[in-house]
Design a protein around this motif. Structure first.
Motif, PDB file in Angstrom:
ATOM      1  N   GLU A 160      14.875  26.546 -36.193  1.00  0.00           N
ATOM      2  CA  GLU A 160      15.862  25.841 -36.701  1.00  0.00           C
ATOM      3  C   GLU A 160      16.607  25.579 -37.384  1.00  0.00           C
ATOM      4  O   GLU A 160      15.705  26.048 -38.808  1.00  0.00           O
ATOM      5  CB  GLU A 160      15.095  24.325 -36.176  1.00  0.00           C
ATOM      6  N   SER A 161      17.390  25.687 -37.623  1.00  0.00           N
ATOM      7  CA  SER A 161      18.685  25.667 -39.006  1.00  0.00           C
ATOM      8  C   SER A 161      18.159  24.187 -40.218  1.00  0.00           C
ATOM      9  O   SER A 161      18.153  23.291 -38.992  1.00  0.00           O
ATOM     10  CB  SER A 161      20.059  26.325 -38.530  1.00  0.00           C
ATOM     11  N   PHE A 201      24.178  28.355 -33.919  1.00  0.00           N
ATOM     12  CA  PHE A 201      25.324  27.648 -34.017  1.00  0.00           C
ATOM     13  C   PHE A 201      24.784  25.492 -32.649  1.00  0.00           C
ATOM     14  O   PHE A 201      24.358  26.486 -31.796  1.00  0.00           O
ATOM     15  CB  PHE A 201      26.304  28.239 -33.588  1.00  0.00           C
ATOM     16  N   PRO A 202      24.935  24.874 -33.629  1.00  0.00           N
ATOM     17  CA  PRO A 202      24.110  23.954 -33.106  1.00  0.00           C
ATOM     18  C   PRO A 202      24.980  22.891 -31.860  1.00  0.00           C
ATOM     19  O   PRO A 202      24.486  22.932 -30.616  1.00  0.00           O
ATOM     20  CB  PRO A 202      23.821  23.169 -34.022  1.00  0.00           C
ATOM     21  N   LEU A 203      25.928  23.795 -31.745  1.00  0.00           N
ATOM     22  CA  LEU A 203      27.114  22.155 -30.468  1.00  0.00           C
ATOM     23  C   LEU A 203      26.815  23.277 -29.655  1.00  0.00           C
ATOM     24  O   LEU A 203      26.824  24.263 -29.048  1.00  0.00           O
ATOM     25  CB  LEU A 203      28.978  22.505 -31.586  1.00  0.00           C
ATOM     26  N   ARG A 204      27.405  22.898 -28.453  1.00  0.00           N
ATOM     27  CA  ARG A 204      27.476  23.255 -27.002  1.00  0.00           C
ATOM     28  C   ARG A 204      28.678  23.627 -26.699  1.00  0.00           C
ATOM     29  O   ARG A 204      28.507  24.613 -25.729  1.00  0.00           O
ATOM     30  CB  ARG A 204      27.412  21.383 -25.999  1.00  0.00           C
ATOM     31  N   THR A 205      30.058  23.515 -27.681  1.00  0.00           N
ATOM     32  CA  THR A 205      31.076  24.204 -27.267  1.00  0.00           C
ATOM     33  C   THR A 205      31.812  24.493 -28.432  1.00  0.00           C
ATOM     34  O   THR A 205      31.990  23.231 -29.319  1.00  0.00           O
ATOM     35  CB  THR A 205      32.057  23.515 -26.131  1.00  0.00           C
ATOM     36  N   LEU A 206      32.381  25.428 -28.754  1.00  0.00           N
ATOM     37  CA  LEU A 206      33.371  25.098 -30.119  1.00  0.00           C
ATOM     38  C   LEU A 206      34.371  23.829 -30.155  1.00  0.00           C
ATOM     39  O   LEU A 206      34.948  23.670 -28.621  1.00  0.00           O
ATOM     40  CB  LEU A 206      34.055  26.445 -30.108  1.00  0.00           C
ATOM     41  N   PRO A 207      34.831  23.537 -30.437  1.00  0.00           N
ATOM     42  CA  PRO A 207      35.855  22.237 -31.126  1.00  0.00           C
ATOM     43  C   PRO A 207      37.462  22.843 -30.515  1.00  0.00           C
ATOM     44  O   PRO A 207      38.163  24.076 -30.381  1.00  0.00           O
ATOM     45  CB  PRO A 207      36.340  22.388 -32.114  1.00  0.00           C
ATOM     46  N   ASN A 217      30.871  35.837 -34.246  1.00  0.00           N
ATOM     47  CA  ASN A 217      28.966  35.748 -34.017  1.00  0.00           C
ATOM     48  C   ASN A 217      28.790  34.632 -33.820  1.00  0.00           C
ATOM     49  O   ASN A 217      28.243  34.156 -35.030  1.00  0.00           O
ATOM     50  CB  ASN A 217      29.415  36.850 -35.293  1.00  0.00           C
ATOM     51  N   LEU A 218      28.585  34.244 -33.653  1.00  0.00           N
ATOM     52  CA  LEU A 218      27.237  32.982 -32.690  1.00  0.00           C
ATOM     53  C   LEU A 218      26.454  33.093 -32.350  1.00  0.00           C
ATOM     54  O   LEU A 218      26.272  33.330 -30.283  1.00  0.00           O
ATOM     55  CB  LEU A 218      28.627  31.736 -31.833  1.00  0.00           C
ATOM     56  N   ARG A 219      25.435  34.469 -32.024  1.00  0.00           N
ATOM     57  CA  ARG A 219      24.202  34.920 -31.975  1.00  0.00           C
ATOM     58  C   ARG A 219      23.061  33.603 -32.266  1.00  0.00           C
ATOM     59  O   ARG A 219      22.604  33.522 -32.863  1.00  0.00           O
ATOM     60  CB  ARG A 219      23.806  36.310 -32.729  1.00  0.00           C
ATOM     61  N   HIS A 220      22.038  34.051 -30.226  1.00  0.00           N
ATOM     62  CA  HIS A 220      20.733  32.802 -30.489  1.00  0.00           C
ATOM     63  C   HIS A 220      21.460  31.086 -30.584  1.00  0.00           C
ATOM     64  O   HIS A 220      21.106  30.770 -31.452  1.00  0.00           O
ATOM     65  CB  HIS A 220      20.161  32.978 -31.206  1.00  0.00           C
ATOM     66  N   SER A 221      23.363  31.181 -30.196  1.00  0.00           N
ATOM     67  CA  SER A 221      23.458  29.518 -30.270  1.00  0.00           C
ATOM     68  C   SER A 221      23.193  28.422 -29.252  1.00  0.00           C
ATOM     69  O   SER A 221      22.782  29.016 -28.294  1.00  0.00           O
ATOM     70  CB  SER A 221      25.132  29.490 -30.466  1.00  0.00           C
ATOM     71  N   ASP A 222      23.523  27.124 -29.086  1.00  0.00           N
ATOM     72  CA  ASP A 222      23.264  26.742 -28.295  1.00  0.00           C
ATOM     73  C   ASP A 222      24.855  26.439 -27.740  1.00  0.00           C
ATOM     74  O   ASP A 222      24.413  25.296 -26.186  1.00  0.00           O
ATOM     75  CB  ASP A 222      22.711  25.258 -28.781  1.00  0.00           C
ATOM     76  N   LEU A 223      25.603  27.161 -27.596  1.00  0.00           N
ATOM     77  CA  LEU A 223      26.599  26.808 -26.769  1.00  0.00           C
ATOM     78  C   LEU A 223      26.289  26.779 -25.067  1.00  0.00           C
ATOM     79  O   LEU A 223      25.527  27.644 -24.489  1.00  0.00           O
ATOM     80  CB  LEU A 223      27.408  28.232 -26.910  1.00  0.00           C
ATOM     81  N   GLU A 224      27.265  26.190 -24.423  1.00  0.00           N
ATOM     82  CA  GLU A 224      27.404  26.168 -22.590  1.00  0.00           C
ATOM     83  C   GLU A 224      28.232  27.568 -22.287  1.00  0.00           C
ATOM     84  O   GLU A 224      28.239  27.440 -21.326  1.00  0.00           O
ATOM     85  CB  GLU A 224      27.208  25.338 -21.977  1.00  0.00           C
TER      86      GLU A 224
END
Length: 1192
Positions: free
Chosen positions: A571-572, A595-601, A613-620
């Motif tokens: 956790e960051s 990166f904690p958001l589900r999608t970029l704005p 570069n969004l390695r190991h992110s929470d992106l859906e």
């Protein structure tokens, strides 16, 4: 005639100057005045009024005096040549001069040099004519007189008076003697290797003029190396000059180059020359030195004009001249046409520690506690000699107490030493502003990144950044490795960051400190508009911190945003609150680990963004809509396990790299990827199962080959792939002749590959690219299955540039030969055919002349090898049916043809006539015979005179290791249960510590070697454990246990005993107690299984002197409780990062796993039970804590 200045001759004569003269002519005149003048200047001079002219030979006293002198002054007076002893002395002087061990200065006292040269008048040797016994001597005397007459000296006829003449001689001799003072370079760490390398480049036997550059970063020791080289070689040159620290002296003299020209000419010619211009100086140098053999050192050059003023052209100097230029600037050397360059690198860990100890301690360290402190101090220097010296002197001035050093080291760790800082800043301050800007960006963001990536990110805000980066490399501020990585020395990086910290404007532009970043994000209007670069290690935040996305979005000048963390930190601490747009228009790098958001704005429109570069992110999902990202080159969402789909990428026309590894929920790849003909690098994990495996095939529809990738649900096409890395369920096919299933496929190339063709979209969906220029190909299954599904293999791929090929665990039954056989791989250097089912290899492999490394692990059916004389490293682990390494019918001449240096035969028990076969590999340095069943070593091992390391682990039947080669330094013998004799210990007993180096066997893991000897003056190299034996040992217990042990009987062999040690247990105990009751002993008992053993060990603790330490190692904690030990140290599991490093050293022979194996390595480490501990202390620190428990 000269002799000693006292009535007694010293046993060892060491003089600055030897005076040679004819006593009757000059003893009471010029010689007495000259001796007094030299003596008043502190110049030790050999001279006496006694006559030693007896016999026909020079006396031993004169020989000793002359040989012990650095300089000879020969006063040639009217009657000098009338003395045979003077002529014999002159002959000897000139012989020493020709050998380069003596400098000669002639004084023509009332005689014409031409009279001496032509032997006229009193210098005539005609008086010896008609005497056959004198012919040879007269010839030598004529030669000596002619030679000295041609030397530059002083003619008394041109002097005002004798007093002035003596003053001039004394001043000139004093200056020359000062220049000839020797440097004691014998104790300078690493200097011998430098001298060997430089002597090779200088090629002193050549009569050509050689210009050599010595290049390296500031503080690395270029000047010291040049001084030692000058000290060693300059006596061979009559004309020589060393101009030190030109860049600093140039500033002091307002950059007046005439100053250096005058200094050089005066030093070489001993003449005060007036120069009206630099051009006149160049002409004077060429005129005066064009026929002289010159040794010239220009130290610390930083401007091309300095070289052009002093040594612009080779023809300015006579044949055989050598010009040395030391500089930090390779570009300067290139501009000046210097072809021979010696690069000075930082010291390795061993030499760095040795240098530190030499400076910090006058003798050995005062106590053991200083060893680890010395290592810490040395590591802070990162091998830079000037930093090592600065740290050593700083600590030397502290009280010799570990706690004081600990405090001082903490101070050094927090900031760079001031002197080191000033040395390193010189290179930075000499840069133009654009170069400085690039330098600071590399220091803050890009240290260790590839040159290609840095160029793409900097090109927009800093035009011509590629050129500036190469200039930084030329200036020794960075290095560009062979694989294209940009490496900045840690101290240079630290210098840059401290400069930023101390400069308010730079500190606002480059934000790195977590506290400063938190302040900027909280008060972004206060200087936030100036921020261009923000780099935050989120693990270093003091506490959790929340920020609104709009804060970053309003930083309109922000170009580089990087938020990173430890891989094992789940956790960051930095929390992001979405409110408005996150990505400012100016942004070029957006790197946010986890990166904690589900999608970029959705309102983001970063037109200039180059890398996302969004390695190991929470992106859906990445984004909705089609944002304008026309500059985007790299997209990396590796490890984003919630990512379900990729958006439309058709608007991204510059995309070159796409990383989708370990995105386990990714449902598919959109068709828009097929429109991305620009993609050159693809990393992909595919988990579709064998029924819907990804089809990876190579077709040859034309004269060129093309890669094809066919997905079950996607119709895509690419044309420019040059680097492909795909893991998962793969069905591979190469032109229908090379096919099967695999779990990993990789093609790599460093070359740009042109687009050559396209495909009809109505055909099967596949990604295509020209692939016949690849230099690396890997096709693997991750585990070996005996008699598994065979990979069909009819011919080798037509890759003419292939240097590395790995076909691992594919159960290949036959390696092709003939027209399409292995001989096509003419450039192959590394070949891994492990885990296959062939019984033999093609004889054509002998034609692979560049093949140096061959792996054949787990080739269970392999019976024999072809002739592999070119291979240097051969690994045959678990080739259990292997019978033959060479054909024993080969002649003895074949033995010298094999180049094999490293051979691993672990668990190869069926090799026939092993001893006879090993003798063919006479160049072997490393040999692994672990797991063999022999009782005694193969006899031919004693004849392997280059063997350094021998590994015999788990040779259960081995009983003795006799007659090892003298070259052997390391013997590894774990698990040799039957080994009884201690003759291996005897082999190593007399080897001193300095001969021992830590050695990695087959580059797999670093094995520590521990000191074992009751006097601590020798190192025992053998590592073996014997069951049911009382062992005396020194042990380290970091996490897993490595023991160095010898028989207790070996300990007693160090004591002169006459008793028979084969007596009863009781008698042996009495002897042991008697011998050790006054000894302070460290005893380790490993593998204690029950309380009875523990109690017995506790009882014999009374045999040893106070201060002894007994360590029990057991898996049963109750044993320790029943044995009533003083302290218990519980060994926990390896920390996550330590476990990954340990795994990688064994699996890949490197500290970290390759990117394509990172996920699998993590899984393997987790299976082994490694914990994600919150304890961030280093293993070294934890080991130190264990030593503290012992209270030594």
């Amino acid at each position: 005639m000269a002799s000693s200045s006292s009535s007694s001759i010293p046993r060892v004569s060491m003089y600055d100057v030897f005076l040679s003269f004819r006593g009757e002519d000059t003893r009471k005149t010029i010689v007495s005045h000259l001796y007094a003048a030299l003596d008043s200047r502190g110049i030790v001079t050999f001279k006496d009024d006694q006559r030693l002219e007896k016999g026909d030979h020079i006396s031993d006293q004169l020989h000793i005096a002359l040989k012990g002198s650095s300089f000879a002054v020969v006063v040639l007076s009217e009657n000098y040549a009338t003395s045979r002893w003077c002529l014999m002395e002159l002959q000897l002087i000139m012989e020493y001069m020709k050998e380069g061990t003596l400098e000669v200065f002639p004084v023509f006292y009332g005689v014409d040099p031409s009279t001496v040269r032509h032997q006229l008048g009193s210098f005539s040797l005609e008086r010896y004519k008609g005497r056959p016994e004198m012919v040879h001597k007269v010839h030598k005397w004529r030669e000596a007189l002619h030679l000295i007459a041609n030397l530059s000296g002083l003619d008394s006829r041109h002097c005002v008076d004798e007093a002035v003449m003596v003053g001039e001689i004394a001043r000139d001799i004093s200056r020359r003697v000062t220049l000839m003072q020797k440097i004691d370079s014998g104790n300078i760490v690493g200097m011998k290797a430098h001298m060997e390398g430089l002597n090779h480049l200088l090629d002193l036997e050549s009569n050509e003029v050689v210009v050599l550059g010595i290049w390296g970063m500031g503080g690395i020791g270029k000047t010291s190396i040049a001084k030692c080289l000058y000290d060693q070689l300059s006596p061979r040159f009559r004309a020589r000059c060393f101009i030190e620290n030109i860049k600093s002296v140039s500033k002091e003299h307002d950059h007046d180059l005439k100053h250096f020209q005058k200094e050089m000419l005066c030093s070489i010619l001993s003449d005060d020359i007036s120069l009206w211009s630099v051009e006149a100086g160049c002409q004077e140098i060429k005129k005066r030195l064009g026929h002289q053999k010159v040794f010239l050192v220009l130290d610390g050059v930083d401007k091309v004009a300095q070289v052009h003023a002093l040594a612009k052209e080779k023809h300015w100097f006579g044949p055989g001249s050598r010009i040395i230029i030391t500089t930090r600037d390779m570009g300067l050397l290139n501009t000046c046409g210097v072809e021979n360059v010696y690069e000075v690198n930082c010291l390795n860990d061993k030499d760095a520690l040795k240098m530190f100890k030499q400076i910090a301690f006058e003798g050995p360290p005062p106590c053991d506690g200083f060893e680890q402190l010395s290592i810490r101090a040395t590591r802070l220097s990162h091998g830079l000699p000037s930093a090592i010296q600065a740290h050593a002197l700083f600590l030397r001035g502290r009280t010799a107490a570990p706690e004081v050093w600990e405090e001082a080291l903490t101070a050094l760790e927090s900031s760079l030493d001031e002197n080191t800082m000033e040395i390193l800043k010189i290179s930075y301050e000499g840069l133009p502003k654009p170069h400085q800007n690039v330098f600071l960006h590399v220091a803050c963001l890009f240290n260790g990144d590839t040159l290609q990536r840095i160029n793409s990110l900097l090109h927009g805000p800093i035009p011509q950044s590629s050129l500036w980066i190469r200039v930084l490399a030329e200036k020794s501020l960075i290095k560009i490795s062979t694989n294209g990585s940009v490496i900045m020395h840690k101290l240079v990086e630290q210098m840059a960051r401290e400069m930023i910290r101390d400069d308010t404007s730079l500190a606002r532009k480059f934000l790195r400190d977590p506290q400063d970043i938190c302040y900027a994000l909280t008060n972004f209007r206060d200087g936030g508009e100036q921020t261009e670069c923000m780099s935050l290690h989120s693990c270093n935040l003091a506490c959790a911190f929340s920020m609104k996305a709009s804060v970053v979005g309003h930083m309109h000048n922000l170009k580089f945003l990087k938020v990173y963390k430890h891989v094992d930190s789940r956790e960051s601490k930095l929390q992001l609150i979405p409110d408005q747009h996150l990505l400012p228009p100016s942004l070029r790098l957006f790197h946010w680990d986890a990166f904690p958001l589900r999608t970029l704005p959705s309102d983001a429109d970063p037109y200039f963004l180059v890398e996302l570069n969004l390695r190991h992110s929470d992106l859906e999902t990445l984004w909705s809509g089609t944002p304008m990202m026309e500059s985007l080159k790299r997209l990396d969402v590796t490890g984003s396990k919630h990512l379900k789909q990729l958006p439309d990428l058709s608007g991204i026309t510059s995309l070159e790299e796409l990383a989708l590894e370990h995105c386990t929920r990714l449902k598919g790849i959109p068709e828009s990827i097929g429109k991305r003909s620009s993609i050159k690098k693809l990393k992909l994990s595919y988990c579709g199962g064998l029924r819907s495996a990804l089809k990876f095939f190579v077709r040859k529809p034309t004269m060129q080959q093309h890669i094809g990738l066919e997905f079950p649900d996607a119709k895509v096409k690419m044309d420019a792939l040059i680097n492909i890395s795909i893991g998962g369920d793969i069905s591979f096919e190469f032109c229908s002749k090379f096919r099967g299933t695999a779990e990993y496929v990789s093609f790599n190339s460093d070359q740009q590959i042109p687009v050559t063709s396209s495909m009809n979209l109505q055909q099967s969906p596949w990604l295509i690219s020209e692939c016949n220029r690849f230099n690396s190909l890997s096709i693997m299954r991750f585990s070996h299955k005996e008699n598994g599904e065979s990979f069909s293999f009819d011919s080798f791929p037509d890759f003419p540039d292939l240097k590395e090929l790995k076909l691992v665990n594919l159960n290949i039954r036959k390696i092709p030969s003939g027209v399409h056989g292995i001989h096509k791989l003419e450039f192959i250097e590394k070949l891994d055919l492990s885990g296959n089912d062939f019984e033999s290899l093609p004889e054509a492999m002998v034609s692979l002349t560049r093949l140096k490394t061959l792996w054949l692990r787990n080739c269970f059916k392999l019976k024999e090898l072809p002739k592999l004389t070119q291979v240097q490293t051969l690994t045959l682990t678990n080739c259990r049916n292997l019978r033959s390494l060479v054909k024993l019918s080969e002649t003895s001449e074949e033995q010298g043809r094999y180049c094999l240096l490293e051979l691993c035969l672990e668990n190869c028990n069926n090799v026939e006539f092993l001893s006879d076969q090993l003798i063919y590999f006479i160049k072997l340095t490393n040999l692994d015979l672990s797991g063999h069943e022999f009782v005694a070593l193969p006899s031919s091992i004693r004849d392997l005179t280059s063997l350094v390391t021998l590994c015999l682990n788990n040779c259960k039947n081995l009983r003795s290791v006799e007659k090892l080669p003298l070259s052997l330094q390391f013997l590894d013998a774990h698990g040799c249960d039957s080994l009884e004799e201690a003759d291996s210990v005897e082999h190593f007993r007399d080897k001193p510590n300095e001969e021992v180096q830590q050695r990695t066997f087959f580059k797999e893991t670093d094995m520590p070697f521990y000191v074992l000897n009751h006097q601590a003056t020798r190192i025992c190299h053998i590592i073996h454990l014997l069951k049911n034996t009382t062992a005396h040992m020194f042990i380290g217990i970091p996490i897993c246990i490595t023991l160095v042990a010898v028989l207790f009987a070996s300990l007693l062999q160090n004591i002169e005993v006459e008793e028979d040690l084969t007596s009863s247990d009781h008698e042996r105990n009495e002897i042991t107690e008697a011998r050790n009751k006054h000894r302070k002993v460290l005893h380790v008992a490993d593998g204690v299984k029950d309380s009875e053993q523990g109690q017995w060990i506790k009882e014999y603790a009374n045999w040893f002197a106070p201060g002894s330490r007994i360590i029990l190692i057991t898996q049963d904690k109750s044993v320790l409780e029943e044995s009533e030990v003083n302290h218990v140290y519980e060994v926990g599991s390896l920390r996550y990062d330590e476990a990954l490093q340990l795994f990688s050293r064994f699996a890949f022979r490197q500290p970290y796993p390759p990117p394509e194996f990172e996920c699998l390595s993590v899984r393997a480490v987790q299976l082994a039970g490694a914990t994600e501990s919150k304890d961030k202390t280093t293993m070294e620190h934890r080991f130190q804590c264990k030593l503290e428990v012992l209270d030594l």
